[in-house]
Design an enzyme around this catalytic site. Structure first.
Site: not given
Ligand code: NAD
Ligand code: MG
Length: 295
Positions: A188, A201
């Protein structure tokens, strides 16, 4: 319209203000307004991953769902990991991919549990007949602007989910990976530009960058590539799951494109990093942040 049609990135997708909304973690894609675009209607595969066999974590929603759809449409058979609470989202993804003729096997569980990580990989090897792709997208984020109220349980949960799981999944997977295999992590921009309310985080996201850089060197002699995708703001259930309704309503406005990215806009980066087309790419990070600089 596919990912190959010329388009204006500024007007392509919804911009804030968004309807005020909150969810409890882990959040669900089907509850979001507007609905995120994971490429269901648009991602066109060209056979770039024919015969590939992969595990995708966090595959039920958000960036992981978009990556799973894209990898599958490029020809990969997949095992999809997610939390048991997310069964509705996960079944939507599975049904779509299976209806298109690919294998997509659901294995719910908690990646902050070492045994689940081992079982997930073993199931994938057994069900897919081997493994060459490990795409780790799952992540936990919970905002808290006061370190004095950050509990040990919350810190533990964030670090175990976002960092320990990478060790456990890689330890289980690497013995099965042949030369030409690929591992992709998800960082991220928070890892380099932390917000004050995301201290635990952001720390894990910095750690994921370091993990990727070190493991890429360690696995180079085995012919296994390790890379990372580093997103900026992306419209997924992570936000309404972690931030208050006010923050969600203005989400993405600080990006130079003045809107959050949609999960579909990150999918091709995962495909590229898994595909042999990126055979000399290892230890790299692709930042996808709507014009926000990486550092
Ligand atoms: P999201 O909520 O759709 O996806 C995150 C997923 O992580 C969840 O669907 C869940 O299945 C999984 N998860 C969380 N805790 C878990 C656990 N203990 N065991 C198994 N699975 C678990 O949100 P997203 O934004 O698509 O996130 C995906 C990745 O992208 C993450 O690593 C997040 O840090 C990163 N990210 C997101 C953003 C943003 O703005 N959305 C920005 C930077 C990085
Ligand atoms: Mg989810």
């Amino acid at each position: 319209m596919s990912q190959y049609d010329k388009k204006n990135p500024i007007t392509l997708y919804p911009a804030p203000p968004f309807p005020k909304q909150e969810q409890s973690l882990p959040g669900a894609a089907w509850k979001m307004d507007p609905k995120p675009d994971h490429g269901e209607e648009s991602y066109v595969g060209l056979g770039r991953l024919k015969g590939f066999r992969g595990v995708v974590t966090g595959a039920d929603s958000g960036i992981g769902r978009a990556a799973a759809i894209a990898l599958s449409r490029e020809g990969a058979d997949l095992v999809l990991s997610y939390l048991p609470d997310e069964q509705t989202d996960a079944e939507e993804v599975r049904d779509l991919l299976v209806s298109e003729g690919r294998k997509a096997i659901l294995v719910p569980g908690d990646i902050s549990d070492e045994q689940y990580c081992a079982d997930l990989i073993e199931t994938a090897v057994r069900e897919l007949g081997g493994l060459d792709t490990l795409v780790m997208v799952a992540g936990r984020m919970e905002s808290n602007d006061d370190i004095l109220t950050l509990t040990t349980d919350a810190i533990d949960s964030t670090i175990k989910t976002n960092v320990y799981s990478l060790f456990w999944l890689c330890q289980a997977a690497i013995p099965h990976l042949e030369p030409g295999s690929s591992i992709v992590t998800t960082g991220s921009i928070q890892g380099a530009q932390p917000s004050p309310d995301k201290i635990d985080y952001a720390l894990t996201k910095g750690a994921i960058g370091v993990f990727t850089a070190a493991l890429a060197q360690q696995l180079a002699p085995k012919g296994i590539r390790v890379n990372s995708v580093s997103p900026g703001p992306v419209w997924t259930p992570l936000q309404p799951g972690s931030d208050d309704a006010e923050t969600v309503s203005t989400f993405g406005e600080q990006a130079p494109f003045k809107r959050p990215g949609q999960p579909a806009e990150l999918a091709a980066a995962y495909v590229h990093l898994v595909s042999p087309e990126s055979s000399y790419t290892s230890g790299a990070t692709i930042t996808i942040a709507g014009g926000t600089p990486a550092f």
